[in-house]
Design a protein around this motif. Sequence first.
Motif, mmCIF file in Angstrom:
data_model
loop_
_atom_site.group_PDB
_atom_site.id
_atom_site.type_symbol
_atom_site.label_atom_id
_atom_site.label_comp_id
_atom_site.label_asym_id
_atom_site.label_seq_id
_atom_site.Cartn_x
_atom_site.Cartn_y
_atom_site.Cartn_z
ATOM 1 N N MET A 11 0.862 -1.179 0.000
ATOM 2 C CA MET A 11 0.000 0.000 0.000
ATOM 3 C C MET A 11 0.898 1.227 0.000
ATOM 4 O O MET A 11 1.771 1.349 0.859
ATOM 5 N N THR A 12 0.663 2.131 -0.933
ATOM 6 C CA THR A 12 1.506 3.308 -1.064
ATOM 7 C C THR A 12 0.664 4.563 -0.821
ATOM 8 O O THR A 12 -0.444 4.681 -1.351
ATOM 9 N N PHE A 13 1.211 5.478 -0.018
ATOM 10 C CA PHE A 13 0.533 6.714 0.370
ATOM 11 C C PHE A 13 1.410 7.918 0.030
ATOM 12 O O PHE A 13 2.619 7.788 -0.136
ATOM 13 N N ASN A 14 0.796 9.091 0.007
ATOM 14 C CA ASN A 14 1.526 10.358 -0.023
ATOM 15 C C ASN A 14 1.445 10.948 1.370
ATOM 16 O O ASN A 14 0.395 10.870 2.022
ATOM 17 N N ASN A 15 2.553 11.556 1.850
ATOM 18 C CA ASN A 15 2.490 12.224 3.146
ATOM 19 C C ASN A 15 2.432 13.734 2.957
ATOM 20 O O ASN A 15 2.495 14.239 1.833
ATOM 21 N N SER A 16 2.311 14.453 4.067
ATOM 22 C CA SER A 16 2.076 15.893 3.991
ATOM 23 C C SER A 16 3.243 16.683 3.412
ATOM 24 O O SER A 16 3.059 17.808 2.958
ATOM 25 N N SER A 17 4.437 16.117 3.388
ATOM 26 C CA SER A 17 5.557 16.836 2.774
ATOM 27 C C SER A 17 5.782 16.417 1.322
ATOM 28 O O SER A 17 6.765 16.791 0.704
ATOM 29 N N ILE A 45 -5.556 6.713 7.002
ATOM 30 C CA ILE A 45 -5.426 8.157 6.790
ATOM 31 C C ILE A 45 -6.310 8.928 7.770
ATOM 32 O O ILE A 45 -5.842 9.855 8.445
ATOM 33 N N THR A 46 -7.576 8.544 7.877
ATOM 34 C CA THR A 46 -8.539 9.258 8.719
ATOM 35 C C THR A 46 -8.150 9.223 10.199
ATOM 36 O O THR A 46 -8.231 10.244 10.891
ATOM 37 N N ILE A 58 -1.604 11.559 3.853
ATOM 38 C CA ILE A 58 -2.732 12.404 3.459
ATOM 39 C C ILE A 58 -3.550 11.849 2.300
ATOM 40 O O ILE A 58 -4.684 12.258 2.112
ATOM 41 N N SER A 59 -2.980 10.927 1.508
ATOM 42 C CA SER A 59 -3.757 10.376 0.399
ATOM 43 C C SER A 59 -3.211 9.025 -0.041
ATOM 44 O O SER A 59 -2.053 8.694 0.216
ATOM 45 N N LYS A 60 -4.086 8.250 -0.701
ATOM 46 C CA LYS A 60 -3.688 6.966 -1.264
ATOM 47 C C LYS A 60 -2.971 7.229 -2.584
ATOM 48 O O LYS A 60 -3.347 8.126 -3.326
ATOM 49 N N ARG A 61 -1.972 6.439 -2.869
ATOM 50 C CA ARG A 61 -1.239 6.583 -4.127
ATOM 51 C C ARG A 61 -1.359 5.333 -5.002
ATOM 52 O O ARG A 61 -1.557 5.427 -6.201
#
Length: 78
Positions: A11-17, A45-46, A58-61
């Motif tokens: 599972m890959t996400f984006n973070n706030s930076s 995320i939530t 902050i989001s799914k990638r």
Amino acid sequence: MASTTKKVLRMTFNNSSGNVVTITLPDPMASLTAAQIEAVMDQIITKNIFITTGGELISKRDIKIIDTTTDDLYDQPV
């Protein structure tokens, strides 16, 4: 000489930076659906379950199930 197979859920996400963060889990259930995995990612995320060095997720990638087979071509003499 042996052959081994390994399956992982990535599972890959984006973070706030703006960086990419990957969570890899071994041996996912064969019956898992994309919708189930997305629901779990939304909860991660939530509920802010993981904080990275680059901040919150902050989001799914991306979602991948990766299946690898390794063929050991050499048996070391005893």
